[in-house]
Write a protein that holds these residues in place. Structure first.
Motif, PDB file in Angstrom:
ATOM      1  N   THR A 322       0.825  -1.215   0.000  1.00  0.00           N
ATOM      2  CA  THR A 322       0.000   0.000   0.000  1.00  0.00           C
ATOM      3  C   THR A 322       0.857   1.262   0.000  1.00  0.00           C
ATOM      4  O   THR A 322       0.616   2.203  -0.772  1.00  0.00           O
ATOM      5  CB  THR A 322      -0.926   0.008   1.224  1.00  0.00           C
ATOM      6  OG1 THR A 322      -1.675  -1.211   1.276  1.00  0.00           O
ATOM      7  CG2 THR A 322      -1.897   1.173   1.168  1.00  0.00           C
ATOM      8  N   ALA A 347      -7.955   2.337  -0.058  1.00  0.00           N
ATOM      9  CA  ALA A 347      -8.909   1.449   0.616  1.00  0.00           C
ATOM     10  C   ALA A 347      -8.517  -0.008   0.461  1.00  0.00           C
ATOM     11  O   ALA A 347      -8.945  -0.860   1.253  1.00  0.00           O
ATOM     12  CB  ALA A 347     -10.317   1.677   0.063  1.00  0.00           C
ATOM     13  N   GLY A 350      -6.788  -1.143   3.688  1.00  0.00           N
ATOM     14  CA  GLY A 350      -7.724  -1.362   4.790  1.00  0.00           C
ATOM     15  C   GLY A 350      -8.573  -2.597   4.588  1.00  0.00           C
ATOM     16  O   GLY A 350      -8.805  -3.376   5.530  1.00  0.00           O
ATOM     17  N   ILE A 363      -8.329  -0.175  10.862  1.00  0.00           N
ATOM     18  CA  ILE A 363      -8.628   1.245  11.100  1.00  0.00           C
ATOM     19  C   ILE A 363      -7.376   2.009  11.519  1.00  0.00           C
ATOM     20  O   ILE A 363      -7.117   3.133  11.057  1.00  0.00           O
ATOM     21  CB  ILE A 363      -9.738   1.374  12.156  1.00  0.00           C
ATOM     22  CG1 ILE A 363     -11.053   0.827  11.593  1.00  0.00           C
ATOM     23  CG2 ILE A 363      -9.911   2.821  12.599  1.00  0.00           C
ATOM     24  CD1 ILE A 363     -12.202   0.821  12.566  1.00  0.00           C
ATOM     25  N   SER A 365      -4.359   1.251  10.709  1.00  0.00           N
ATOM     26  CA  SER A 365      -3.524   1.371   9.504  1.00  0.00           C
ATOM     27  C   SER A 365      -4.054   2.456   8.576  1.00  0.00           C
ATOM     28  O   SER A 365      -3.274   3.155   7.915  1.00  0.00           O
ATOM     29  CB  SER A 365      -3.486   0.027   8.767  1.00  0.00           C
ATOM     30  OG  SER A 365      -2.949  -0.980   9.591  1.00  0.00           O
ATOM     31  N   SER A 366      -5.377   2.622   8.527  1.00  0.00           N
ATOM     32  CA  SER A 366      -5.954   3.678   7.698  1.00  0.00           C
ATOM     33  C   SER A 366      -5.458   5.047   8.154  1.00  0.00           C
ATOM     34  O   SER A 366      -5.172   5.929   7.329  1.00  0.00           O
ATOM     35  CB  SER A 366      -7.484   3.621   7.771  1.00  0.00           C
ATOM     36  OG  SER A 366      -7.979   2.402   7.264  1.00  0.00           O
ATOM     37  N   LEU A 394      -7.822   9.210   4.479  1.00  0.00           N
ATOM     38  CA  LEU A 394      -8.335   8.645   5.728  1.00  0.00           C
ATOM     39  C   LEU A 394      -9.778   8.176   5.574  1.00  0.00           C
ATOM     40  O   LEU A 394     -10.121   7.030   5.919  1.00  0.00           O
ATOM     41  CB  LEU A 394      -8.232   9.693   6.843  1.00  0.00           C
ATOM     42  CG  LEU A 394      -8.824   9.286   8.201  1.00  0.00           C
ATOM     43  CD1 LEU A 394      -8.055   8.103   8.784  1.00  0.00           C
ATOM     44  CD2 LEU A 394      -8.810  10.458   9.171  1.00  0.00           C
ATOM     45  N   SER A 397     -10.115   5.096   3.108  1.00  0.00           N
ATOM     46  CA  SER A 397      -9.688   3.803   3.655  1.00  0.00           C
ATOM     47  C   SER A 397     -10.645   3.299   4.728  1.00  0.00           C
ATOM     48  O   SER A 397     -11.040   2.130   4.731  1.00  0.00           O
ATOM     49  CB  SER A 397      -8.274   3.926   4.224  1.00  0.00           C
ATOM     50  OG  SER A 397      -7.817   2.680   4.699  1.00  0.00           O
ATOM     51  N   ILE A 398     -11.048   4.187   5.635  1.00  0.00           N
ATOM     52  CA  ILE A 398     -11.949   3.759   6.709  1.00  0.00           C
ATOM     53  C   ILE A 398     -13.312   3.368   6.155  1.00  0.00           C
ATOM     54  O   ILE A 398     -13.943   2.409   6.641  1.00  0.00           O
ATOM     55  CB  ILE A 398     -12.081   4.878   7.766  1.00  0.00           C
ATOM     56  CG1 ILE A 398     -10.770   5.009   8.551  1.00  0.00           C
ATOM     57  CG2 ILE A 398     -13.235   4.593   8.724  1.00  0.00           C
ATOM     58  CD1 ILE A 398     -10.800   6.045   9.642  1.00  0.00           C
ATOM     59  N   VAL A 401     -13.163  -0.156   5.041  1.00  0.00           N
ATOM     60  CA  VAL A 401     -13.185  -1.092   6.173  1.00  0.00           C
ATOM     61  C   VAL A 401     -14.600  -1.245   6.724  1.00  0.00           C
ATOM     62  O   VAL A 401     -15.059  -2.355   7.013  1.00  0.00           O
ATOM     63  CB  VAL A 401     -12.226  -0.599   7.281  1.00  0.00           C
ATOM     64  CG1 VAL A 401     -12.346  -1.483   8.518  1.00  0.00           C
ATOM     65  CG2 VAL A 401     -10.793  -0.598   6.770  1.00  0.00           C
ATOM     66  N   SER A 458      -9.409  -0.330  -5.674  1.00  0.00           N
ATOM     67  CA  SER A 458      -9.187  -0.900  -4.344  1.00  0.00           C
ATOM     68  C   SER A 458      -9.826  -2.277  -4.224  1.00  0.00           C
ATOM     69  O   SER A 458      -9.209  -3.230  -3.726  1.00  0.00           O
ATOM     70  CB  SER A 458      -9.757   0.038  -3.269  1.00  0.00           C
ATOM     71  OG  SER A 458      -9.069   1.264  -3.243  1.00  0.00           O
TER      72      SER A 458
END
Length: 715
Positions: A322, A347, A350, A363, A365-366, A394, A397-398, A401, A458
């Motif tokens: 990533t 993403a 995540g 989370i 890691s995001s 942020l 990615s979250i 998840v 992603s």
């Protein structure tokens, strides 16, 4: 090819058992982050000369204070402060006392003259009297008062002298009550004559009163050094520091670099890149915080060292992929491509971490990805951190998840990618509006396309990479379990076609096991799929198992108990071997091998005892091992319960519950759960769940009247 795969697998296994692997991985991640991020935070050094022409527009990389400009502004503010003056009220009192002392001195000499005249008969001459008065007064007063004035006051009566004294004191006090500057002193002295005209002063004393009054008037609005200094200090303190703002244009393209511009470039650190101490220290602290968060998460896991190493190794690979993907895309920004952060499929990281590891670390890691991205996608305007890019990465990615559910089929991951694309567009639009900037329509459209690509890419990358990680690390993800539960899987079709009774039994056990696992927090999907395959070994000799003996005689009637025992017991070993040969996940192999544990084959054991054979219990026990996991133990219970309830005549809730608890109690007393972590409370919940599920399956049916039954038969 197989030899190469076996070599790679053996290397991976050796790495997983390496005790200090986690230290090496943490060090590698820290070094990689430092290497990638350092070039983005390193101060830029420009080769520019004084009085040269800049070939580019240069922005300040950070906010710094221009101390010289601040000092200049403070100096200007101090210079603008005028001298401060203050009215000295004590001056008025002093001058009133001075007037009173003049008249007192005259009154005293006058009294001495009258005393001598009375005693000696001849008073002193005027010269002597004037000298006596002057002796009591200061030189300044004597210079101000002429002899005639002193003599006129000496020659007046005591009553008139006292009256003139009061008039002069009142006048002086009145005039000195106002501010009198040096420039206004003459005007104030002139006002003495006007004031004294209001009193009935004898004409011969008028001049004397005016002279004394004018002398007593002095400036009382005088320079205040302390006040002036305080005002100047306040003015200097109120000057705000002059700052060169981050992103501020220092010099425009084709502009001459004069001394002032050169000084600002130097102040911003663009002409001297030697000061690396602060950025390097800050970067090391930030990376140290990232590694500490990772270490805390993996070290607190209640797993063997090999499992921790495997999880950390898998996490490191996903993390590195990533981060490197973000770095590669950030290089396009140096080629004058704007807003390339919208293109990053962050993403993916995540989603993969949640799929293969855990949601919490996904989370965390995001957040790390977002911070690193805000540094990687910085520019001359945003400085070290690009907060727009950080916020976008942020949330992107979250959202990946959070949108990913529990049963994560490939279609669900693709759906998650589409959701992430929508979120990306919304975030991009929100950030654009918040910044209150206008962009051309084509640029907004390009950004939207990049946002969509980010979300879709992603999900595609997550789907594409998942099989490699599952194979390389021997992982059993939710997607893999869902694939293995497909009835079209070759082994499940083998069970269905060759042992239909066993297939039906496995489906029933799967339903029971999944419900019981979810009741105690175990992996219900793993239990379901494991139950599908747990009796795969029966396909080797299907006719020897009662559920498959449709319209045939029981072959065990013609076999000895020992031989029947060997055939029945072998299905667990045969099933485990078949699953291994088909490269099935280890968890499913363990369930097939452990679902009978070391339990006793009671039917054939007692049959052999009845025949008088000299046997031991150990000969009629399954080889094991006992269930090692909650899922394997629950399947062993559900397997026995389903078979027992199916053989019951007219099952009802009470009989079902009694049977279920008896089976669990029997396995408990036989120490079949001694190697797994089931608690008594969980066993009780398992019993309740199994009873509820079985009552739903074997519910009582309506008794039809004989006439209805007859019609049903005829139909």
């Amino acid at each position: 090819m197989k030899k190469n795969e076996n070599k790679e697998s053996s290397r991976l296994n050796r790495m997983k058992h390496f005790r200090f692997l986690h230290y090496i991985l943490y060090g590698f991640l820290a070094a990689l982050l430092f290497f990638l991020l350092f070039f983005h935070i390193r101060p830029e050094t420009l080769d520019l000369d004084l009085f040269s022409v800049s070939d580019q527009t240069i922005y300040s990389p950070s906010t710094v204070e221009d101390e010289q400009a601040t000092e200049n502004r403070k100096r200007e503010a101090v210079d603008e402060v005028k001298d401060q003056y203050v009215m000295r009220k004590d001056f008025s009192d002093n001058q009133v006392d001075l007037v009173a002392s003049i008249f007192s001195s005259i009154a005293e000499v006058k009294a001495e003259r009258d005393e001598k005249s009375k005693n000696e008969g001849s008073p002193p001459d005027d010269k002597t009297l004037i000298d006596s008065v002057k002796k009591q007064l200061t030189k300044d007063v004597n210079d101000a008062l002429s002899d005639d004035i002193i003599l006129s006051l000496l020659n007046t009566s005591n009553e008139e002298l006292e009256n003139v004294k009061d008039y002069v004191i009142t006048t002086v006090n009145s005039i000195m009550g106002n501010e009198i500057s040096i420039e206004e002193i003459e005007e104030a002295k002139n006002s003495v004559n006007k004031e004294l005209k209001n009193y009935s002063i004898p004409s011969e004393l008028q001049n004397a009163a005016v002279t004394v009054g004018r002398y007593a008037i002095i400036p009382n609005h005088v320079y205040d050094p302390k006040g002036t200094e305080q005002k100047r200090q306040d003015a200097a303190d109120n000057v705000q520091p002059v700052q060169i703002k981050q992103g501020q244009i220092l010099v425009e393209e084709n502009q001459l670099i004069d001394r002032e511009v050169y000084r600002k470039l130097q102040l911003a650190g663009l002409l001297d890149g030697s000061d690396l101490y602060r950025p390097v220290t800050g970067l090391l602290l930030l990376i140290g915080l990232f590694i500490a968060v990772m270490a805390y998460y993996f070290q607190k896991q209640d797993k063997p060292i090999t499992e921790k190493n495997k999880s950390l190794l898998l996490y490191s690979l996903i993390f590195v992929i990533t981060i490197l993907l973000m770095e590669v895309i950030s290089l396009f920004q140096q080629m004058d491509y704007r807003n390339t952060a919208y293109l990053v499929p962050v993403a993916m990281g995540g989603v993969l971490i949640k799929l293969l590891l855990d949601e919490k670390i996904a989370i965390l890691s995001s957040i790390i990805f977002a911070i690193c991205g805000s540094i990687m996608f910085n520019d001359e305007v945003t400085g070290v951190f690009n907060f727009v890019a950080g916020i976008y990465l942020l949330i992107s990615s979250i959202s990946g998840v959070l949108f990913l559910g529990k049963h994560n089929a490939r279609a669900k991951i693709l759906q998650t990618g589409l959701y992430v694309s929508i979120i990306n567009i919304l975030v991009m639009s929100a950030l654009l509006f918040i910044q209150n900037t206008t962009q051309p329509g084509w640029e907004i459209g390009t950004n939207a396309v990049m946002c969509i690509f980010s979300g879709v890419a992603s999900s595609v990358l997550a789907i594409g990479l998942t099989p490699f990680f599952e194979t390389g690390f021997g992982l059993l993800s939710t997607i893999r379990l869902i694939e293995l539960s497909n009835p079209n899987h070759p082994l499940l079709r083998k069970i269905l076609t060759e042992t239909p009774g066993t297939y039906h039994h496995s489906v029933m056990v799967a339903n029971l096991s999944e419900a019981a696992c979810e009741a105690v927090g175990a992996n219900g999907l793993l239990a379901r799929v494991g139950a599908y395959y747990h009796d795969i070994g029966k396909t080797k000799r299907p006719q020897y198992f009662i559920e498959n003996q449709m319209n045939i005689d029981n072959p065990h009637d013609k076999l000895s108990p020992q031989l029947s025992k060997n055939i029945i017991i072998s299905h667990a070993v045969d099933g485990a071997n078949m699953l291994r040969n088909h490269k099935m996940p280890k968890e499913l192999v363990d369930i097939a091998e452990q679902h009978h544990g070391t339990s006793l084959l009671k039917f054939f054991f007692y049959k052999a005892k009845e025949k008088g054979d000299r046997i031991t219990e150990e000969e009629f026990r399954y080889p094991g091992p006992k269930p090692q996991s909650k899922e394997a133990a629950i399947i062993s219970i559900a397997d026995s319960v389903e078979a027992a309830v199916r053989s019951m005549h007219n099952p009802n809730p009470d009989r079902i519950e009694k049977l279920v608890r008896a089976i669990i109690s029997d396995k408990l007393q036989d120490n079949q759960f001694s190697e797994c972590d089931l608690t008594f409370k969980e066993l009780n919940n398992i019993a309740k769940t199994l009873c509820e599920t079985l009552q739903g399956i074997f519910h009582s049916r309506i008794e039809y009247p004989e006439s209805v039954k007859q019609k049903v038969k005829q139909a």
